[in-house]
Design a protein around this motif. Structure first.
Motif, PDB file in Angstrom:
ATOM      1  N   ARG A   1      -4.981 -12.335 -11.973  1.00 42.32           N
ATOM      2  CA  ARG A   1      -3.293 -12.934 -11.982  1.00 42.32           C
ATOM      3  C   ARG A   1      -2.865 -13.430 -13.517  1.00 42.32           C
ATOM      4  O   ARG A   1      -2.456 -13.064 -13.839  1.00 42.32           O
ATOM      5  CB  ARG A   1      -2.723 -13.941 -10.740  1.00 42.32           C
ATOM      6  CG  ARG A   1      -2.856 -12.830  -9.433  1.00 42.32           C
ATOM      7  CD  ARG A   1      -1.709 -13.794  -8.445  1.00 42.32           C
ATOM      8  NE  ARG A   1      -1.193 -13.178  -7.345  1.00 42.32           N
ATOM      9  CZ  ARG A   1      -0.491 -11.846  -7.347  1.00 42.32           C
ATOM     10  NH1 ARG A   1       0.209 -11.672  -8.197  1.00 42.32           N
ATOM     11  NH2 ARG A   1      -0.089 -11.231  -6.373  1.00 42.32           N
TER      12      ARG A   1
ATOM     13  N   MET B   1      -1.892  -2.653  -2.135  1.00 40.59           N
ATOM     14  CA  MET B   1      -1.237  -3.441  -2.399  1.00 40.59           C
ATOM     15  C   MET B   1      -2.151  -4.303  -3.531  1.00 40.59           C
ATOM     16  O   MET B   1      -2.175  -4.848  -4.353  1.00 40.59           O
ATOM     17  CB  MET B   1      -0.421  -5.083  -1.615  1.00 40.59           C
ATOM     18  CG  MET B   1      -0.240  -6.066  -1.779  1.00 40.59           C
ATOM     19  SD  MET B   1       1.346  -5.284  -2.798  1.00 40.59           S
ATOM     20  CE  MET B   1       2.844  -5.061  -1.628  1.00 40.59           C
ATOM     21  N   SER B   2      -3.471  -4.270  -2.985  1.00 41.21           N
ATOM     22  CA  SER B   2      -4.501  -4.702  -3.547  1.00 41.21           C
ATOM     23  C   SER B   2      -4.483  -4.523  -5.440  1.00 41.21           C
ATOM     24  O   SER B   2      -4.434  -5.741  -6.630  1.00 41.21           O
ATOM     25  CB  SER B   2      -5.897  -4.221  -3.864  1.00 41.21           C
ATOM     26  OG  SER B   2      -5.854  -2.732  -3.777  1.00 41.21           O
TER      27      SER B   2
ATOM     28  N   ARG C   1       0.137  -4.992  -6.743  1.00 41.44           N
ATOM     29  CA  ARG C   1      -0.082  -6.156  -6.706  1.00 41.44           C
ATOM     30  C   ARG C   1       1.087  -7.778  -8.257  1.00 41.44           C
ATOM     31  O   ARG C   1       1.992  -7.910  -9.041  1.00 41.44           O
ATOM     32  CB  ARG C   1       0.261  -7.852  -6.445  1.00 41.44           C
ATOM     33  CG  ARG C   1      -1.709  -7.780  -6.111  1.00 41.44           C
ATOM     34  CD  ARG C   1      -2.059  -8.608  -5.621  1.00 41.44           C
ATOM     35  NE  ARG C   1      -3.523  -8.287  -4.838  1.00 41.44           N
ATOM     36  CZ  ARG C   1      -4.509  -8.309  -4.050  1.00 41.44           C
ATOM     37  NH1 ARG C   1      -3.741  -9.800  -2.968  1.00 41.44           N
ATOM     38  NH2 ARG C   1      -5.807  -8.039  -3.582  1.00 41.44           N
TER      39      ARG C   1
ATOM     40  N   ARG D   1       3.449  -5.436 -10.193  1.00 43.22           N
ATOM     41  CA  ARG D   1       4.801  -6.089  -9.635  1.00 43.22           C
ATOM     42  C   ARG D   1       4.796  -7.475 -10.273  1.00 43.22           C
ATOM     43  O   ARG D   1       5.416  -7.950 -10.917  1.00 43.22           O
ATOM     44  CB  ARG D   1       4.903  -6.282  -7.893  1.00 43.22           C
ATOM     45  CG  ARG D   1       5.357  -4.961  -7.043  1.00 43.22           C
ATOM     46  CD  ARG D   1       5.167  -5.535  -5.493  1.00 43.22           C
ATOM     47  NE  ARG D   1       5.311  -4.146  -5.277  1.00 43.22           N
ATOM     48  CZ  ARG D   1       5.650  -4.445  -3.411  1.00 43.22           C
ATOM     49  NH1 ARG D   1       5.504  -5.640  -2.788  1.00 43.22           N
ATOM     50  NH2 ARG D   1       6.440  -3.079  -2.909  1.00 43.22           N
ATOM     51  N   GLN D   2       3.276  -8.361 -10.594  1.00 50.38           N
ATOM     52  CA  GLN D   2       3.560  -9.091 -11.108  1.00 50.38           C
ATOM     53  C   GLN D   2       3.880  -9.164 -12.978  1.00 50.38           C
ATOM     54  O   GLN D   2       4.656  -9.737 -13.305  1.00 50.38           O
ATOM     55  CB  GLN D   2       2.238 -10.290 -10.875  1.00 50.38           C
ATOM     56  CG  GLN D   2       2.343 -11.355 -12.180  1.00 50.38           C
ATOM     57  CD  GLN D   2       0.464 -12.228 -12.082  1.00 50.38           C
ATOM     58  OE1 GLN D   2       0.038 -11.009 -11.581  1.00 50.38           O
ATOM     59  NE2 GLN D   2       0.456 -12.732 -13.080  1.00 50.38           N
TER      60      GLN D   2
ATOM     61  N   GLN E   1       8.194  -8.449 -12.948  1.00 53.17           N
ATOM     62  CA  GLN E   1       8.486  -9.809 -12.722  1.00 53.17           C
ATOM     63  C   GLN E   1       8.814 -10.555 -13.808  1.00 53.17           C
ATOM     64  O   GLN E   1      10.101 -11.239 -13.593  1.00 53.17           O
ATOM     65  CB  GLN E   1       8.513 -10.409 -11.265  1.00 53.17           C
ATOM     66  CG  GLN E   1       8.530  -9.406 -10.479  1.00 53.17           C
ATOM     67  CD  GLN E   1       7.636 -10.348  -9.349  1.00 53.17           C
ATOM     68  OE1 GLN E   1       7.341 -10.886  -9.162  1.00 53.17           O
ATOM     69  NE2 GLN E   1       8.175  -9.671  -7.676  1.00 53.17           N
TER      70      GLN E   1
END
Length: 299
Positions: free
Chosen positions: A221, A240-241, A244, A247-248, A251
Protein backbone atom coordinates in the motif's frame (compact mmCIF):
# COMPACT_ATOMS: atom_id res chain seq x y z
CA UNK A 1 -19.48 -32.77 -0.58
CA UNK A 2 -16.48 -30.42 -0.43
CA UNK A 3 -17.10 -27.11 -2.15
CA UNK A 4 -14.63 -25.83 -4.74
CA UNK A 5 -12.87 -22.54 -3.76
CA UNK A 6 -14.70 -19.47 -5.08
CA UNK A 7 -12.16 -18.34 -7.66
CA UNK A 8 -14.14 -17.65 -10.82
CA UNK A 9 -15.25 -14.25 -12.05
CA UNK A 10 -17.39 -13.33 -15.05
CA UNK A 11 -16.61 -9.85 -16.43
CA UNK A 12 -19.53 -7.44 -16.70
CA UNK A 13 -20.71 -6.51 -20.19
CA UNK A 14 -20.26 -2.81 -19.52
CA UNK A 15 -16.49 -3.00 -18.99
CA UNK A 16 -14.48 -0.80 -21.37
CA UNK A 17 -13.02 -2.71 -24.32
CA UNK A 18 -9.33 -3.39 -24.63
CA UNK A 19 -7.03 -1.70 -27.12
CA UNK A 20 -3.96 -2.79 -29.05
CA UNK A 21 -2.30 0.62 -28.67
CA UNK A 22 0.40 0.54 -25.94
CA UNK A 23 1.25 4.25 -26.26
CA UNK A 24 -0.51 5.30 -23.01
CA UNK A 25 1.69 2.77 -21.18
CA UNK A 26 4.76 4.18 -22.93
CA UNK A 27 3.73 7.68 -21.83
CA UNK A 28 3.45 6.52 -18.22
CA UNK A 29 6.86 4.86 -18.36
CA UNK A 30 8.45 8.00 -19.82
CA UNK A 31 7.23 9.92 -16.77
CA UNK A 32 8.81 7.35 -14.45
CA UNK A 33 7.72 6.31 -10.98
CA UNK A 34 5.70 3.38 -12.34
CA UNK A 35 4.80 0.60 -9.92
CA UNK A 36 4.39 -2.80 -11.60
CA UNK A 37 1.88 -5.35 -10.32
CA UNK A 38 2.37 -8.63 -12.16
CA UNK A 39 0.32 -11.82 -12.29
CA UNK A 40 0.49 -15.31 -13.74
CA UNK A 41 0.04 -14.06 -17.30
CA UNK A 42 3.59 -12.72 -17.42
CA UNK A 43 5.00 -16.21 -16.84
CA UNK A 44 2.95 -18.19 -19.34
CA UNK A 45 5.52 -17.56 -22.06
CA UNK A 46 8.06 -19.25 -19.76
CA UNK A 47 5.96 -22.41 -19.81
CA UNK A 48 4.15 -21.84 -16.50
CA UNK A 49 0.37 -21.98 -16.98
CA UNK A 50 -2.01 -19.44 -15.49
CA UNK A 51 -5.21 -20.06 -13.57
CA UNK A 52 -7.90 -18.32 -15.59
CA UNK A 53 -6.74 -17.67 -19.14
CA UNK A 54 -7.51 -19.86 -22.13
CA UNK A 55 -6.81 -23.40 -20.98
CA UNK A 56 -6.12 -22.14 -17.44
CA UNK A 57 -5.56 -24.73 -14.75
CA UNK A 58 -8.80 -23.94 -12.89
CA UNK A 59 -10.66 -25.79 -15.65
CA UNK A 60 -9.12 -29.05 -14.38
CA UNK A 61 -7.41 -28.33 -11.07
CA UNK A 62 -8.56 -27.16 -7.63
CA UNK A 63 -5.65 -25.49 -5.82
CA UNK A 64 -4.72 -26.56 -2.32
CA UNK A 65 -6.37 -24.47 0.37
CA UNK A 66 -4.80 -23.51 3.67
CA UNK A 67 -7.62 -25.20 5.54
CA UNK A 68 -7.11 -28.52 3.74
CA UNK A 69 -3.33 -28.40 4.12
CA UNK A 70 -3.35 -27.71 7.85
CA UNK A 71 -6.30 -29.98 8.63
CA UNK A 72 -5.40 -33.18 6.81
CA UNK A 73 -2.26 -35.32 6.79
CA UNK A 74 -3.58 -36.94 3.61
CA UNK A 75 -3.88 -33.53 1.92
CA UNK A 76 -0.33 -32.66 2.94
CA UNK A 77 0.96 -35.95 1.52
CA UNK A 78 -0.87 -35.28 -1.73
CA UNK A 79 0.40 -31.69 -1.88
CA UNK A 80 4.07 -32.51 -1.20
CA UNK A 81 4.07 -35.43 -3.66
CA UNK A 82 2.66 -33.23 -6.41
CA UNK A 83 4.80 -30.24 -5.50
CA UNK A 84 7.97 -32.31 -5.26
CA UNK A 85 7.46 -33.47 -8.83
CA UNK A 86 6.29 -30.06 -10.07
CA UNK A 87 9.36 -28.33 -8.68
CA UNK A 88 11.49 -30.00 -11.34
CA UNK A 89 9.46 -28.36 -14.12
CA UNK A 90 9.49 -25.00 -12.32
CA UNK A 91 13.26 -25.19 -11.99
CA UNK A 92 13.56 -25.46 -15.78
CA UNK A 93 11.52 -22.28 -16.40
CA UNK A 94 13.51 -19.25 -17.55
CA UNK A 95 12.58 -15.56 -17.68
CA UNK A 96 10.90 -14.52 -20.92
CA UNK A 97 11.00 -11.23 -22.78
CA UNK A 98 8.29 -9.81 -20.50
CA UNK A 99 10.33 -10.40 -17.35
CA UNK A 100 13.44 -9.03 -19.05
CA UNK A 101 11.60 -5.91 -20.21
CA UNK A 102 10.43 -5.19 -16.65
CA UNK A 103 14.02 -5.59 -15.43
CA UNK A 104 15.20 -3.24 -18.21
CA UNK A 105 12.59 -0.62 -17.24
CA UNK A 106 13.90 -0.81 -13.68
CA UNK A 107 17.55 -0.50 -14.75
CA UNK A 108 16.65 2.64 -16.71
CA UNK A 109 15.02 4.24 -13.68
CA UNK A 110 11.44 4.08 -14.96
CA UNK A 111 9.96 2.01 -12.12
CA UNK A 112 9.36 2.72 -8.46
CA UNK A 113 8.99 -0.98 -7.65
CA UNK A 114 7.64 -4.39 -8.61
CA UNK A 115 4.93 -6.33 -6.77
CA UNK A 116 4.32 -9.83 -8.09
CA UNK A 117 1.53 -12.25 -7.35
CA UNK A 118 3.70 -15.04 -8.76
CA UNK A 119 5.72 -17.50 -6.70
CA UNK A 120 8.15 -18.55 -9.45
CA UNK A 121 11.05 -16.11 -8.87
CA UNK A 122 11.33 -15.26 -12.57
CA UNK A 123 11.36 -11.49 -12.07
CA UNK A 124 14.45 -11.82 -9.88
CA UNK A 125 16.03 -14.27 -12.31
CA UNK A 126 15.60 -11.65 -15.04
CA UNK A 127 17.45 -9.07 -12.94
CA UNK A 128 14.69 -7.18 -11.13
CA UNK A 129 15.68 -6.09 -7.62
CA UNK A 130 13.61 -5.44 -4.52
CA UNK A 131 10.65 -7.44 -5.83
CA UNK A 132 7.80 -7.77 -3.34
CA UNK A 133 6.52 -11.34 -3.52
CA UNK A 134 2.92 -10.78 -2.51
CA UNK A 135 2.10 -14.48 -2.31
CA UNK A 136 5.53 -15.68 -1.18
CA UNK A 137 8.02 -17.93 -2.95
CA UNK A 138 8.26 -21.63 -3.74
CA UNK A 139 12.00 -21.39 -3.04
CA UNK A 140 11.37 -21.27 0.72
CA UNK A 141 9.73 -23.54 3.28
CA UNK A 142 8.31 -22.49 6.66
CA UNK A 143 7.60 -24.59 9.74
CA UNK A 144 4.09 -23.99 11.04
CA UNK A 145 5.21 -24.75 14.61
CA UNK A 146 8.51 -22.92 15.15
CA UNK A 147 8.33 -20.51 12.19
CA UNK A 148 11.85 -21.20 10.92
CA UNK A 149 12.45 -20.63 7.20
CA UNK A 150 14.63 -22.97 5.17
CA UNK A 151 15.58 -23.36 1.50
CA UNK A 152 13.27 -25.49 -0.62
CA UNK A 153 16.32 -27.24 -2.06
CA UNK A 154 17.10 -28.72 1.36
CA UNK A 155 13.59 -30.12 1.66
CA UNK A 156 13.76 -31.47 -1.89
CA UNK A 157 16.89 -33.44 -1.00
CA UNK A 158 15.21 -34.88 2.11
CA UNK A 159 12.08 -35.84 0.17
CA UNK A 160 14.25 -37.46 -2.50
CA UNK A 161 15.97 -39.53 0.15
CA UNK A 162 12.68 -40.50 1.80
CA UNK A 163 11.07 -41.45 -1.55
CA UNK A 164 13.86 -42.88 -3.74
CA UNK A 165 11.49 -44.73 -6.10
CA UNK A 166 9.02 -41.88 -6.60
CA UNK A 167 9.00 -41.02 -10.32
CA UNK A 168 5.44 -40.75 -11.71
CA UNK A 169 4.61 -39.00 -14.97
CA UNK A 170 2.45 -35.91 -14.40
CA UNK A 171 -0.47 -35.02 -16.64
CA UNK A 172 0.30 -31.29 -16.27
CA UNK A 173 2.05 -28.70 -14.11
CA UNK A 174 0.00 -25.98 -12.38
CA UNK A 175 0.73 -22.30 -11.59
CA UNK A 176 1.19 -23.07 -7.90
CA UNK A 177 4.03 -25.44 -8.73
CA UNK A 178 2.35 -28.79 -8.22
CA UNK A 179 1.82 -31.56 -10.73
CA UNK A 180 -1.42 -33.27 -11.67
CA UNK A 181 -1.20 -36.73 -10.13
CA UNK A 182 -3.83 -39.29 -9.29
CA UNK A 183 -4.19 -40.69 -5.78
CA UNK A 184 -2.69 -43.93 -7.08
CA UNK A 185 0.39 -42.06 -8.32
CA UNK A 186 0.76 -40.28 -4.98
CA UNK A 187 0.59 -43.66 -3.25
CA UNK A 188 2.34 -43.76 0.12
CA UNK A 189 4.61 -40.78 -0.53
CA UNK A 190 6.49 -39.96 2.69
CA UNK A 191 6.36 -36.40 4.07
CA UNK A 192 9.21 -35.25 6.29
CA UNK A 193 8.89 -32.92 9.33
CA UNK A 194 10.84 -29.86 10.46
CA UNK A 195 14.36 -30.86 11.47
CA UNK A 196 14.31 -28.49 14.45
CA UNK A 197 10.99 -29.19 16.13
CA UNK A 198 9.28 -31.95 14.18
CA UNK A 199 6.51 -29.58 13.07
CA UNK A 200 4.57 -29.41 9.82
CA UNK A 201 6.42 -27.89 6.87
CA UNK A 202 4.60 -25.68 4.38
CA UNK A 203 5.86 -23.84 1.31
CA UNK A 204 6.34 -20.16 2.12
CA UNK A 205 3.46 -19.20 -0.15
CA UNK A 206 -0.03 -17.88 0.50
CA UNK A 207 -2.53 -20.66 -0.18
CA UNK A 208 -6.11 -20.02 -1.21
CA UNK A 209 -8.07 -19.32 1.96
CA UNK A 210 -4.99 -17.83 3.65
CA UNK A 211 -4.37 -14.13 4.18
CA UNK A 212 -1.37 -12.20 2.87
CA UNK A 213 0.67 -11.11 5.92
CA UNK A 214 -0.58 -7.66 7.05
CA UNK A 215 2.91 -6.09 7.07
CA UNK A 216 3.42 -7.15 3.47
CA UNK A 217 0.07 -5.67 2.49
CA UNK A 218 0.90 -2.37 4.17
CA UNK A 219 4.29 -2.27 2.45
CA UNK A 220 2.53 -2.67 -0.89
CA UNK A 221 0.00 0.00 0.00
CA UNK A 222 2.88 2.36 0.75
CA UNK A 223 4.39 1.60 -2.66
CA UNK A 224 1.05 2.40 -4.31
CA UNK A 225 0.83 5.71 -2.42
CA UNK A 226 4.29 6.71 -3.65
CA UNK A 227 3.83 5.62 -7.28
CA UNK A 228 3.13 7.95 -10.19
CA UNK A 229 1.09 5.21 -11.87
CA UNK A 230 0.24 1.55 -11.41
CA UNK A 231 0.95 -0.84 -14.30
CA UNK A 232 -0.78 -4.24 -14.06
CA UNK A 233 0.82 -6.97 -16.15
CA UNK A 234 -0.83 -10.32 -16.80
CA UNK A 235 -3.32 -10.44 -13.94
CA UNK A 236 -7.07 -10.95 -14.14
CA UNK A 237 -7.31 -9.25 -10.71
CA UNK A 238 -9.97 -11.78 -9.78
CA UNK A 239 -8.87 -12.11 -6.17
CA UNK A 240 -8.75 -9.21 -3.74
CA UNK A 241 -5.06 -9.61 -2.91
CA UNK A 242 -4.15 -7.73 -6.10
CA UNK A 243 -7.38 -5.88 -6.86
CA UNK A 244 -7.21 -3.89 -3.62
CA UNK A 245 -4.11 -2.06 -4.88
CA UNK A 246 -5.85 -1.16 -8.14
CA UNK A 247 -8.80 0.20 -6.15
CA UNK A 248 -6.47 2.11 -3.85
CA UNK A 249 -4.71 3.74 -6.80
CA UNK A 250 -7.99 4.66 -8.47
CA UNK A 251 -9.41 6.15 -5.28
CA UNK A 252 -6.44 8.49 -4.94
CA UNK A 253 -6.31 9.49 -8.60
CA UNK A 254 -3.20 7.47 -9.47
CA UNK A 255 -3.49 6.30 -13.09
CA UNK A 256 -3.98 2.55 -13.54
CA UNK A 257 -2.88 0.89 -16.79
CA UNK A 258 -3.36 -2.79 -17.56
CA UNK A 259 -1.69 -5.07 -20.10
CA UNK A 260 -3.70 -8.29 -20.26
CA UNK A 261 -5.21 -10.10 -23.22
CA UNK A 262 -8.53 -10.76 -21.48
CA UNK A 263 -10.83 -8.43 -19.53
CA UNK A 264 -9.96 -8.03 -15.85
CA UNK A 265 -11.85 -7.18 -12.73
CA UNK A 266 -9.90 -3.90 -12.58
CA UNK A 267 -10.78 -2.62 -16.07
CA UNK A 268 -13.40 -0.19 -14.78
CA UNK A 269 -10.67 1.53 -12.74
CA UNK A 270 -8.11 1.67 -15.55
CA UNK A 271 -7.09 4.44 -17.91
CA UNK A 272 -6.53 1.73 -20.52
CA UNK A 273 -6.23 -2.02 -20.95
CA UNK A 274 -3.86 -3.14 -23.68
CA UNK A 275 -5.13 -6.44 -25.04
CA UNK A 276 -1.88 -7.97 -26.28
CA UNK A 277 0.42 -10.86 -25.28
CA UNK A 278 2.79 -9.67 -22.55
CA UNK A 279 6.13 -10.55 -24.14
CA UNK A 280 5.56 -8.81 -27.51
CA UNK A 281 3.78 -5.85 -25.88
CA UNK A 282 6.56 -5.16 -23.38
CA UNK A 283 9.25 -5.67 -26.02
CA UNK A 284 7.47 -3.11 -28.22
CA UNK A 285 7.34 -0.69 -25.30
CA UNK A 286 11.07 -1.14 -24.66
CA UNK A 287 11.79 -0.36 -28.31
CA UNK A 288 9.61 2.76 -28.24
CA UNK A 289 11.49 3.94 -25.17
CA UNK A 290 14.87 3.35 -26.80
CA UNK A 291 15.83 0.59 -24.37
CA UNK A 292 18.34 -1.90 -25.85
CA UNK A 293 16.76 -4.89 -27.52
CA UNK A 294 18.55 -7.35 -25.19
CA UNK A 295 15.12 -7.85 -23.64
CA UNK A 296 14.70 -10.33 -26.49
CA UNK A 297 17.77 -12.31 -25.51
CA UNK A 298 17.44 -15.84 -24.20
CA UNK A 299 19.08 -16.31 -20.79
Amino acid sequence: MRMRPTLSWTPAEDLPPGTTDPEPVADALRLGGVLVLSGAGISTESGIPDYRGEGGSLTRHTPMTYQDFTGSARARRRYWARSHLGRVAFARARPNSGHRAVAAFERHGLLSGVITQNVDGLHQAAGSEGVVELHGSLDRVVCLSCGVLSPRAELAARLEEANPDFAPVAAAINPDGDADLTDEQVGDFRVVPCTLCGGILKPDVVFFGENVPPRRVEHCRALVREASSLLVLGSSLTVMSGLRFVRQAAQTGTPVLIVNRDPTRGDRHALTRVSLPLGPALTTLAERLGIPADVRAVT
